[in-house]
Scaffold this motif. Sequence first.
Motif, PDB file in Angstrom:
ATOM      1  N   VAL A 181      -1.157  -3.336  -6.570  1.00 41.26           N
ATOM      2  CA  VAL A 181       0.225  -3.777  -6.484  1.00 41.26           C
ATOM      3  C   VAL A 181       0.161  -5.252  -6.091  1.00 41.26           C
ATOM      4  N   LEU A 182       0.721  -6.106  -6.943  1.00 44.52           N
ATOM      5  CA  LEU A 182       0.684  -7.547  -6.712  1.00 44.52           C
ATOM      6  C   LEU A 182       2.048  -8.004  -6.209  1.00 44.52           C
ATOM      7  N   VAL A 183       2.030  -8.747  -5.106  1.00 50.85           N
ATOM      8  CA  VAL A 183       3.262  -9.227  -4.493  1.00 50.85           C
ATOM      9  C   VAL A 183       3.187 -10.745  -4.376  1.00 50.85           C
ATOM     10  N   LYS A 184       4.253 -11.418  -4.846  1.00 51.17           N
ATOM     11  CA  LYS A 184       4.324 -12.878  -4.721  1.00 51.17           C
ATOM     12  C   LYS A 184       5.727 -13.271  -4.296  1.00 51.17           C
ATOM     13  N   THR A 185       5.801 -14.233  -3.404  1.00 52.24           N
ATOM     14  CA  THR A 185       7.063 -14.864  -3.047  1.00 52.24           C
ATOM     15  C   THR A 185       6.749 -16.163  -2.320  1.00 52.24           C
ATOM     16  N   ARG A 203       0.821  -1.217   0.000  1.00 52.64           N
ATOM     17  CA  ARG A 203       0.000   0.000   0.000  1.00 52.64           C
ATOM     18  C   ARG A 203       0.853   1.264   0.000  1.00 52.64           C
ATOM     19  N   VAL A 204       1.944   1.263   0.781  1.00 54.73           N
ATOM     20  CA  VAL A 204       2.729   2.488   0.950  1.00 54.73           C
ATOM     21  C   VAL A 204       3.857   2.612  -0.076  1.00 54.73           C
ATOM     22  N   GLY A 205       4.039   1.602  -0.930  1.00 53.57           N
ATOM     23  CA  GLY A 205       5.100   1.639  -1.936  1.00 53.57           C
ATOM     24  C   GLY A 205       4.835   2.598  -3.072  1.00 53.57           C
ATOM     25  N   LEU A 206       3.647   3.198  -3.078  1.00 50.49           N
ATOM     26  CA  LEU A 206       3.276   4.235  -4.034  1.00 50.49           C
ATOM     27  C   LEU A 206       3.404   3.800  -5.491  1.00 50.49           C
ATOM     28  N   GLY A 207       3.115   2.533  -5.737  1.00 53.24           N
ATOM     29  CA  GLY A 207       3.103   2.057  -7.109  1.00 53.24           C
ATOM     30  C   GLY A 207       4.473   1.949  -7.752  1.00 53.24           C
ATOM     31  N   ASP A 208       5.520   2.003  -6.957  1.00 56.07           N
ATOM     32  CA  ASP A 208       6.891   1.883  -7.459  1.00 56.07           C
ATOM     33  C   ASP A 208       7.367   0.457  -7.172  1.00 56.07           C
ATOM     34  N   ALA A 209       7.448  -0.374  -8.218  1.00 61.41           N
ATOM     35  CA  ALA A 209       7.743  -1.798  -8.041  1.00 61.41           C
ATOM     36  C   ALA A 209       9.100  -2.023  -7.378  1.00 61.41           C
ATOM     37  N   LYS A 210      10.129  -1.315  -7.819  1.00 63.10           N
ATOM     38  CA  LYS A 210      11.475  -1.524  -7.264  1.00 63.10           C
ATOM     39  C   LYS A 210      11.531  -1.085  -5.812  1.00 63.10           C
ATOM     40  N   ARG A 211      10.926   0.056  -5.518  1.00 63.04           N
ATOM     41  CA  ARG A 211      10.907   0.547  -4.129  1.00 63.04           C
ATOM     42  C   ARG A 211      10.168  -0.446  -3.228  1.00 63.04           C
ATOM     43  N   SER A 239       8.438 -11.055  -6.278  1.00 65.93           N
ATOM     44  CA  SER A 239       7.844 -10.496  -7.485  1.00 65.93           C
ATOM     45  C   SER A 239       6.887  -9.373  -7.111  1.00 65.93           C
ATOM     46  N   VAL A 240       7.102  -8.201  -7.710  1.00 68.07           N
ATOM     47  CA  VAL A 240       6.206  -7.060  -7.498  1.00 68.07           C
ATOM     48  C   VAL A 240       5.758  -6.576  -8.870  1.00 68.07           C
ATOM     49  N   VAL A 241       4.446  -6.600  -9.093  1.00 68.15           N
ATOM     50  CA  VAL A 241       3.875  -6.135 -10.353  1.00 68.15           C
ATOM     51  C   VAL A 241       2.881  -5.024 -10.041  1.00 68.15           C
ATOM     52  N   VAL A 242       3.050  -3.902 -10.712  1.00 71.16           N
ATOM     53  CA  VAL A 242       2.152  -2.767 -10.499  1.00 71.16           C
ATOM     54  C   VAL A 242       1.202  -2.677 -11.690  1.00 71.16           C
ATOM     55  N   THR A 243      -0.098  -2.716 -11.410  1.00 73.65           N
ATOM     56  CA  THR A 243      -1.108  -2.540 -12.450  1.00 73.65           C
ATOM     57  C   THR A 243      -1.784  -1.188 -12.227  1.00 73.65           C
ATOM     58  N   ASP A 244      -2.786  -0.893 -13.033  1.00 79.03           N
ATOM     59  CA  ASP A 244      -3.498   0.381 -12.873  1.00 79.03           C
ATOM     60  C   ASP A 244      -4.129   0.519 -11.490  1.00 79.03           C
ATOM     61  N   PHE A 272       5.910 -21.987   2.591  1.00 75.61           N
ATOM     62  CA  PHE A 272       5.127 -20.767   2.758  1.00 75.61           C
ATOM     63  C   PHE A 272       5.067 -20.011   1.432  1.00 75.61           C
ATOM     64  N   SER A 273       3.935 -19.389   1.168  1.00 78.71           N
ATOM     65  CA  SER A 273       3.855 -18.522   0.002  1.00 78.71           C
ATOM     66  C   SER A 273       2.953 -17.335   0.300  1.00 78.71           C
ATOM     67  N   ILE A 274       3.267 -16.253  -0.368  1.00 72.98           N
ATOM     68  CA  ILE A 274       2.482 -15.020  -0.225  1.00 72.98           C
ATOM     69  C   ILE A 274       2.066 -14.599  -1.618  1.00 72.98           C
ATOM     70  N   ASP A 275       0.806 -14.297  -1.774  1.00 71.67           N
ATOM     71  CA  ASP A 275       0.259 -13.860  -3.064  1.00 71.67           C
ATOM     72  C   ASP A 275      -0.828 -12.842  -2.726  1.00 71.67           C
ATOM     73  N   ILE A 276      -0.450 -11.570  -2.752  1.00 75.06           N
ATOM     74  CA  ILE A 276      -1.395 -10.534  -2.327  1.00 75.06           C
ATOM     75  C   ILE A 276      -1.545  -9.473  -3.402  1.00 75.06           C
ATOM     76  N   GLY A 277      -2.669  -8.794  -3.356  1.00 71.41           N
ATOM     77  CA  GLY A 277      -2.921  -7.645  -4.221  1.00 71.41           C
ATOM     78  C   GLY A 277      -3.535  -6.543  -3.393  1.00 71.41           C
ATOM     79  N   GLU A 278      -2.873  -5.418  -3.345  1.00 76.93           N
ATOM     80  CA  GLU A 278      -3.367  -4.285  -2.550  1.00 76.93           C
ATOM     81  C   GLU A 278      -3.613  -3.093  -3.462  1.00 76.93           C
TER      82      GLU A 278
END
Length: 85
Positions: free
Chosen positions: A57-61, A19-27, A49-54, A79-85
């Motif tokens: 922000v999708l996060v997987k690991t 949420r706070v990454g401001l749509g910046d995948a690398k950050r 993995s961080v993918v930013v869509t319109d 363990f796995s994490i697959d979230i979209g915020e």
Amino acid sequence: GTPYYRYSVFKSDAKEIARVGLGDAKRTQTMLFEKVQELNLPVEEDDISVVVTDKKVLVKTSWSETVDLFGIYQKELNFSIDIGE
């Protein structure tokens, strides 16, 4: 902490970081990796993995940890994490 506790903390923190990454995948990836290091999880930065869509922000690991149960046997936990915020 226990593997389940670290997983729970990381999953919760990952949602907040997404949420706070401001749509910046690398950050976002860098912030997530800092949390991984803080929790001592066996995850490399490139494994996050961080993918930013319109709209999201999708996060997987994912990772595995082997725990020793009373010196009797070892069990691998996955363990796995697959979230979209």
